[in-house]
Design an enzyme around this catalytic site. Structure first.
Site, PDB file in Angstrom:
ATOM      1  N   LYS A 202       0.815  -1.209   0.000  1.00 25.04           N
ATOM      2  CA  LYS A 202       0.000   0.000   0.000  1.00 25.04           C
ATOM      3  C   LYS A 202       0.852   1.263   0.000  1.00 25.04           C
ATOM      4  O   LYS A 202       2.060   1.237   0.240  1.00 25.04           O
ATOM      5  CB  LYS A 202      -0.985  -0.024   1.170  1.00 25.04           C
ATOM      6  CG  LYS A 202      -2.103  -1.039   0.937  1.00 25.04           C
ATOM      7  CD  LYS A 202      -3.261  -0.883   1.880  1.00 25.04           C
ATOM      8  CE  LYS A 202      -4.415  -1.810   1.467  1.00 25.04           C
ATOM      9  NZ  LYS A 202      -5.557  -1.711   2.403  1.00 25.04           N
TER      10      LYS A 202
ATOM     11  N   ARG B  93      -4.220 -10.021   4.698  1.00 28.14           N
ATOM     12  CA  ARG B  93      -4.613 -10.110   3.289  1.00 28.14           C
ATOM     13  C   ARG B  93      -3.453  -9.597   2.443  1.00 28.14           C
ATOM     14  O   ARG B  93      -3.034  -8.442   2.597  1.00 28.14           O
ATOM     15  CB  ARG B  93      -5.871  -9.267   3.080  1.00 28.14           C
ATOM     16  CG  ARG B  93      -6.455  -9.270   1.688  1.00 28.14           C
ATOM     17  CD  ARG B  93      -7.744  -8.435   1.684  1.00 28.14           C
ATOM     18  NE  ARG B  93      -8.331  -8.340   0.365  1.00 28.14           N
ATOM     19  CZ  ARG B  93      -8.017  -7.425  -0.541  1.00 28.14           C
ATOM     20  NH1 ARG B  93      -7.096  -6.506  -0.251  1.00 28.14           N
ATOM     21  NH2 ARG B  93      -8.614  -7.402  -1.721  1.00 28.14           N
TER      22      ARG B  93
END
Length: 283
Positions: free
Chosen positions: A225, A259
């Protein structure tokens, strides 16, 4: 001088650091399969059904506990797609992968969740925090996430008085509502990257032990991210090391489900934490 085990990022204020207990189960890994042409990392875009199914099979073969299939990108600034288009993308992928292992559908639409469960998905990963009643009715597991806006607006960040307290309060309320609706299997997710700037994100990660003490299993998505890029200066294709670095604090805090895009590397990292600091070391 002996080295200390990797503790979670230390929270500020009154709460003490909580660490993963020796009785706790192994951190579960959920592989990401984006049946989309526009996810934030090109390496996770599977624009054809065949490629998406193959990616899911690889994740299961590597040891993923579950595979999360999404048909609408939730990256900041992504264009929403119609329910019909989202269904066209995820339905055949879920149907195929459900014969191999446990499948989750990553969606904010009740219509998509319903079809996905009928096709074999047994988890609903809900970025909107609104599908708990649907999960309860369908008998599916539920991951409820905190997000400022869905879809996520690019470079729009709210001002939090205390980001951890506000996110934790929201997730505590969401979990209570989901339980009241009848959800039996549930995780809460602080929504890293969903309306939090880098400072907010670091605060949430530093205080993961407190989130993990709420009595509800925690799911976490930090893989590749943007905050990793802000901290390291790395482009998304070069953020594997940064992603794996976040496994340690998550593992130590007690995060149950992580995840990720990179399943084999994440599982290797968890295996080493388990071997050195987990049950294999007699702790």
């Amino acid at each position: 001088m002996s080295r200390q085990p990797p503790t979670a990022m230390r929270p500020t204020g009154r709460s003490a650091v909580a660490t993963r207990s020796p009785e706790a189960g192994r951190m579960r890994v959920m592989g990401i399969v984006n049946a989309t042409p526009d996810s934030f990392w090109p390496g996770s875009r599977y624009e054809t059904t065949e490629r998406a199914i193959a990616a899911g099979r690889r994740a299961f073969e590597a040891g993923a506990w579950a595979v999360d299939v999404g048909g609408e990108s939730t990256r900041p600034g992504a264009e929403p797609v119609s329910v019909d288009e989202e269904l066209d993308r995820v339905r055949p992928v879920i149907s195929a992968l459900a014969t191999v292992g446990r499948v989750s559908v990553d969606t904010r639409h009740p219509e998509v969740a319903e079809v996905a469960v009928h096709e074999g998905a047994s988890l609903i990963n809900d970025v909107s925090g609104t599908l708990h009643a649907v999960a309860a009715r369908l008998g599916a597991g539920y991951i409820g996430m905190h997000a400022h806006t869905v879809p996520v607006l690019r470079d729009v960040f709210p001002v939090y008085d205390d980001v951890h307290s506000e996110v934790a309060a929201y997730l505590r309320s969401l979990a209570a509502t989901a339980r009241a609706d009848g959800v039996e299997e549930m995780w809460i997710d602080p929504g890293i990257g969903f309306g939090k700037d880098t400072e907010d994100t670091v605060t949430l990660l530093r205080r993961l032990p407190e989130l993990c003490s709420l009595g509800v299993p925690v799911a976490l998505g930090v893989s590749r991210k943007s905050f990793i890029g802000k901290v390291t200066g790395r482009d998304v294709g070069d953020r594997l090391a940064g992603s794996l670095a976040m496994v340690g604090p998550a593992w130590s805090a007690g995060v149950d489900l992580i995840r990720v895009h990179d399943v084999p590397e994440t599982l290797d990292t968890i295996a080493l934490f388990d071997a050195v600091w987990g049950r294999a070391a007699g702790r």
